[in-house]
Scaffold this active site. Structure first.
Site, PDB file in Angstrom:
ATOM      1  N   GLU A   1      50.251  50.275  31.432  1.00 59.23           N
ATOM      2  CA  GLU A   1      49.904  50.551  30.035  1.00 59.23           C
ATOM      3  C   GLU A   1      50.712  51.711  29.466  1.00 59.23           C
ATOM      4  O   GLU A   1      51.045  52.660  30.176  1.00 59.23           O
ATOM      5  CB  GLU A   1      48.424  50.929  29.946  1.00 59.23           C
ATOM      6  CG  GLU A   1      47.521  49.800  30.322  1.00 59.23           C
ATOM      7  CD  GLU A   1      46.057  50.153  30.119  1.00 59.23           C
ATOM      8  OE1 GLU A   1      45.218  49.361  30.539  1.00 59.23           O
ATOM      9  OE2 GLU A   1      45.757  51.208  29.545  1.00 59.23           O
TER      10      GLU A   1
ATOM     11  N   CYS B   1      52.597  57.985  25.499  1.00 60.53           N
ATOM     12  CA  CYS B   1      51.880  58.257  26.745  1.00 60.53           C
ATOM     13  C   CYS B   1      52.323  57.210  27.763  1.00 60.53           C
ATOM     14  O   CYS B   1      52.098  56.016  27.560  1.00 60.53           O
ATOM     15  CB  CYS B   1      50.383  58.160  26.455  1.00 60.53           C
ATOM     16  SG  CYS B   1      49.358  58.325  27.917  1.00 60.53           S
TER      17      CYS B   1
ATOM     18  N   CYS C   1      46.729  53.790  41.087  1.00 58.25           N
ATOM     19  CA  CYS C   1      46.770  55.195  41.498  1.00 58.25           C
ATOM     20  C   CYS C   1      46.033  55.352  42.821  1.00 58.25           C
ATOM     21  O   CYS C   1      45.025  54.703  43.049  1.00 58.25           O
ATOM     22  CB  CYS C   1      46.110  56.068  40.432  1.00 58.25           C
ATOM     23  SG  CYS C   1      46.250  57.839  40.770  1.00 58.25           S
TER      24      CYS C   1
ATOM     25  N   CYS D   1      39.976  58.924  41.390  1.00 60.46           N
ATOM     26  CA  CYS D   1      38.953  59.710  40.680  1.00 60.46           C
ATOM     27  C   CYS D   1      37.788  58.796  40.269  1.00 60.46           C
ATOM     28  O   CYS D   1      38.005  57.656  39.830  1.00 60.46           O
ATOM     29  CB  CYS D   1      39.563  60.369  39.451  1.00 60.46           C
ATOM     30  SG  CYS D   1      40.913  61.478  39.864  1.00 60.46           S
TER      31      CYS D   1
ATOM     32  N   CYS E   1      37.705  57.266  36.616  1.00 54.85           N
ATOM     33  CA  CYS E   1      38.943  56.710  36.053  1.00 54.85           C
ATOM     34  C   CYS E   1      39.074  55.222  36.352  1.00 54.85           C
ATOM     35  O   CYS E   1      38.985  54.801  37.504  1.00 54.85           O
ATOM     36  CB  CYS E   1      40.143  57.465  36.602  1.00 54.85           C
ATOM     37  SG  CYS E   1      41.730  56.765  36.084  1.00 54.85           S
TER      38      CYS E   1
ATOM     39  N   SER F   1      51.179  65.492  33.545  1.00 56.82           N
ATOM     40  CA  SER F   1      49.767  65.770  33.820  1.00 56.82           C
ATOM     41  C   SER F   1      49.470  65.386  35.267  1.00 56.82           C
ATOM     42  O   SER F   1      49.828  64.292  35.716  1.00 56.82           O
ATOM     43  CB  SER F   1      48.903  64.938  32.870  1.00 56.82           C
ATOM     44  OG  SER F   1      47.548  65.029  33.241  1.00 56.82           O
TER      45      SER F   1
ATOM     46  N   SER G   1      44.709  68.362  35.360  1.00 61.74           N
ATOM     47  CA  SER G   1      43.414  67.718  35.132  1.00 61.74           C
ATOM     48  C   SER G   1      42.393  68.424  36.017  1.00 61.74           C
ATOM     49  O   SER G   1      42.243  68.098  37.191  1.00 61.74           O
ATOM     50  CB  SER G   1      43.496  66.230  35.496  1.00 61.74           C
ATOM     51  OG  SER G   1      44.282  65.557  34.551  1.00 61.74           O
TER      52      SER G   1
ATOM     53  N   HIS H   1      38.782  69.369  35.213  1.00 61.37           N
ATOM     54  CA  HIS H   1      37.518  68.620  35.084  1.00 61.37           C
ATOM     55  C   HIS H   1      36.273  69.212  35.728  1.00 61.37           C
ATOM     56  O   HIS H   1      35.148  68.774  35.436  1.00 61.37           O
ATOM     57  CB  HIS H   1      37.669  67.166  35.550  1.00 61.37           C
ATOM     58  CG  HIS H   1      38.847  66.431  34.980  1.00 61.37           C
ATOM     59  ND1 HIS H   1      39.450  66.766  33.785  1.00 61.37           N
ATOM     60  CD2 HIS H   1      39.547  65.360  35.453  1.00 61.37           C
ATOM     61  CE1 HIS H   1      40.464  65.945  33.555  1.00 61.37           C
ATOM     62  NE2 HIS H   1      40.535  65.096  34.544  1.00 61.37           N
TER      63      HIS H   1
ATOM     64  N   CYS I   1      43.541  55.157  29.743  1.00 56.70           N
ATOM     65  CA  CYS I   1      44.416  54.199  30.403  1.00 56.70           C
ATOM     66  C   CYS I   1      43.718  53.449  31.511  1.00 56.70           C
ATOM     67  O   CYS I   1      42.827  53.936  32.153  1.00 56.70           O
ATOM     68  CB  CYS I   1      45.667  54.898  30.895  1.00 56.70           C
ATOM     69  SG  CYS I   1      46.884  54.881  29.586  1.00 56.70           S
TER      70      CYS I   1
HETATM   71  N1  SAH Z   1      47.001  61.105  37.086  1.00 59.23           N
HETATM   72  C1  SAH Z   1      47.270  62.105  36.128  1.00 59.23           C
HETATM   73  C2  SAH Z   1      47.767  61.572  34.810  1.00 59.23           C
HETATM   74  C3  SAH Z   1      47.118  60.310  34.293  1.00 59.23           C
HETATM   75  S1  SAH Z   1      45.430  60.393  33.816  1.00 59.23           S
HETATM   76  C4  SAH Z   1      46.041  62.977  35.904  1.00 59.23           C
HETATM   77  O1  SAH Z   1      44.971  62.631  36.374  1.00 59.23           O
HETATM   78  O2  SAH Z   1      46.202  64.029  35.304  1.00 59.23           O
HETATM   79  C5  SAH Z   1      45.505  61.207  32.253  1.00 59.23           C
HETATM   80  C6  SAH Z   1      44.200  61.837  31.833  1.00 59.23           C
HETATM   81  O3  SAH Z   1      43.225  60.841  31.460  1.00 59.23           O
HETATM   82  C7  SAH Z   1      43.571  62.676  32.935  1.00 59.23           C
HETATM   83  O4  SAH Z   1      43.256  63.961  32.478  1.00 59.23           O
HETATM   84  C8  SAH Z   1      42.342  61.875  33.267  1.00 59.23           C
HETATM   85  O5  SAH Z   1      41.351  62.677  33.804  1.00 59.23           O
HETATM   86  C9  SAH Z   1      41.963  61.255  31.928  1.00 59.23           C
HETATM   87  N2  SAH Z   1      40.995  60.156  32.049  1.00 59.23           N
HETATM   88  C10 SAH Z   1      40.814  59.302  33.072  1.00 59.23           C
HETATM   89  N3  SAH Z   1      39.775  58.470  32.826  1.00 59.23           N
HETATM   90  C11 SAH Z   1      39.282  58.806  31.599  1.00 59.23           C
HETATM   91  C12 SAH Z   1      38.208  58.324  30.784  1.00 59.23           C
HETATM   92  N4  SAH Z   1      37.451  57.315  31.162  1.00 59.23           N
HETATM   93  N5  SAH Z   1      38.004  58.940  29.596  1.00 59.23           N
HETATM   94  C13 SAH Z   1      38.798  59.944  29.178  1.00 59.23           C
HETATM   95  N6  SAH Z   1      39.819  60.439  29.894  1.00 59.23           N
HETATM   96  C14 SAH Z   1      40.060  59.883  31.102  1.00 59.23           C
HETATM   97 FE1  SF4 Z   2      44.817  58.756  39.210  1.00 63.09          FE
HETATM   98 FE2  SF4 Z   2      44.763  60.434  37.114  1.00 63.09          FE
HETATM   99 FE3  SF4 Z   2      43.115  58.296  37.236  1.00 63.09          FE
HETATM  100 FE4  SF4 Z   2      42.718  60.349  38.867  1.00 63.09          FE
HETATM  101  S1  SF4 Z   2      42.601  60.389  36.617  1.00 63.09           S
HETATM  102  S2  SF4 Z   2      42.682  58.199  39.463  1.00 63.09           S
HETATM  103  S3  SF4 Z   2      44.800  60.984  39.304  1.00 63.09           S
HETATM  104  S4  SF4 Z   2      45.328  58.260  37.089  1.00 63.09           S
END
Ligand code: SAH
Ligand code: SF4
Length: 358
Positions: free
Chosen positions: A89, A115, A122, A126, A129, A204, A227, A229, A346
């Site tokens: 994406e 973006c 990945c 997380c 995510c 990021s 990130s 959190h 994403c």
């Molecule tokens: N892997 C890297 C970059 C991609 S994720 C990282 O984690 O930083 C980009 C951002 O989207 C991260 O800060 C992640 O925590 C956030 N993200 C993931 N799932 C999400 C969700 N459901 N709602 C809002 N932000 C989210």
């Molecule tokens: Fe991977 Fe970033 Fe999603 Fe965590 S938030 S699973 S590091 S893409």
């Protein structure tokens, strides 16, 4: 399966070593990144024989647009198909800035941010995510990363000279694919290519401390976003299992060693989840954790999707969290829910395409 090389995988210098005469590399870069050609045949100032040789050895279109979704706020989300059928994406975000001039006039300026994704899926896993849910498939090559931006610019008729910003915040963990990501940063920055200065690019990361150190040593001039959190290790481990390998202190140490341009700050992303990390005690801890760091905090609304146990925070808690930090001198913004109506977090468009509930 594709046997041809991807032209966008190569820096101009590499390309000039691969072809004769080498000065053609510059012309090819211009066709690819300024004139947005799709076929070598269109490269009119190249000898016919060279065009044929190039098209036998290289592909110029390693990605295909599979789906596009528009959001009412002007962001546009793409699902791209790679040559092996995997999908990633990309989101084009359009910000309308107001520029105030000395004569009192107000000019509206449109700013594009793309973006981009660095991996298919990945490994980090997380809990919140959606990208993580599909598991990890493979790394993207530098060219597959570069091409995401070129095709988004092509599809939107964004002139080669228009300024765009890049954020590696799509699918994947960029530092888990550091060599390809670092190479794409350099290809993006080439003055004779897309000319996206490294200070307009942001990586990021979920906090792979050892790789943050490595990235710092490369001294690319990019912006760093962490990130975070969560402010204590126990909670962070449940949200982001990577925290077992790289805890919060290791990230702070790595950030302190990271070269930051004197006008810039390290961004700390803080995904706010209702009743999980949205209380003022967390804000308090965050403040002391970032003490002494040139930081800015970006609070992100958790974007819910079907099947998740987590909830979007309430606006009042979000604002209270922000106010707590701002009143104590920490720069803190709330990320607008850009493209919320098209599921902009994403991983969501991809899941939709795969027919799963979103
Ligand atoms: N892997 C890297 C970059 C991609 S994720 C990282 O984690 O930083 C980009 C951002 O989207 C991260 O800060 C992640 O925590 C956030 N993200 C993931 N799932 C999400 C969700 N459901 N709602 C809002 N932000 C989210
Ligand atoms: Fe991977 Fe970033 Fe999603 Fe965590 S938030 S699973 S590091 S893409």
């Amino acid at each position: 399966m594709q046997t041809k090389k991807i032209l966008q995988d190569y820096t101009k210098e590499e390309l000039s070593r691969m072809i004769t005469p080498s000065f053609r590399a510059k012309q090819i870069y211009s066709w690819v990144y300024h004139k947005y050609v799709e076929h070598f045949e269109q490269m009119k100032n190249l000898p016919q024989q060279m065009r044929e040789q190039l098209s036998e050895a290289f592909t110029l279109m390693p990605l295909k647009i599979l789906m596009v979704q528009d959001s009412i706020d002007g962001s546009r989300k793409y699902l791209f198909e790679l040559h092996d059928g995997h999908t990633v994406e990309v989101v084009l975000l359009l910000m309308r800035d107001k520029e105030y001039h000395e004569d009192g006039s107000v000019k509206h300026q449109e700013r594009y941010t793309v973006c981009i994704s660095s991996q298919v899926g990945c490994k980090v896993g997380c809990a919140f995510c959606l990208t993580a849910k599909g598991g990890f498939m493979r790394d993207l090559s530098a060219g597959e990363i570069v091409e995401q931006v070129r095709q988004v610019k092509m599809d939107n008729g964004i002139d080669a000279n228009r300024r765009v910003n890049l954020v590696f915040m799509g699918m994947g963990e960029p530092l888990d694919n550091l060599s390809a990501v670092a190479k794409s940063v350099q290809i993006f920055a080439d003055e004779e290519g897309m000319a996206i200065a490294t200070h307009r690019q942001t990586i990021s990361t979920s906090g792979l401390s050892s790789k943050i150190k490595k990235l710092g040593e490369m001294d690319l001039g990019i912006n760093l976003a962490i990130s975070l959190h969560a402010v204590d290790d126990a909670l962070r481990e449940t949200l982001m299992p990577i925290n077992k390998a790289y805890n919060i202190q290791s990230i702070i140490d790595a950030v302190n060693a990271f070269p930051v341009n004197s006008r810039k700050r390290v961004m700390f992303e803080y995904l706010v989840i209702r009743n999980v990390n949205d209380d003022i005690t967390a804000a308090k801890k965050l403040l002391s954790l970032l003490d002494g760091i040139k930081a800015k905090v970006n609070l992100i609304y958790f974007n819910p999707y079907g099947g998740t146990e987590f909830e979007r925070p309430e606006e009042k808690d979000m604002v209270a969290f922000q106010e707590y930090l701002v009143k104590r001198g920490l720069l803190c913004t709330i990320r607008e829910s850009k493209g919320l109506d098209i599921s902009a977090a994403c991983g969501q468009l991809r899941e939709q395409e795969r027919g799963e509930a979103v």
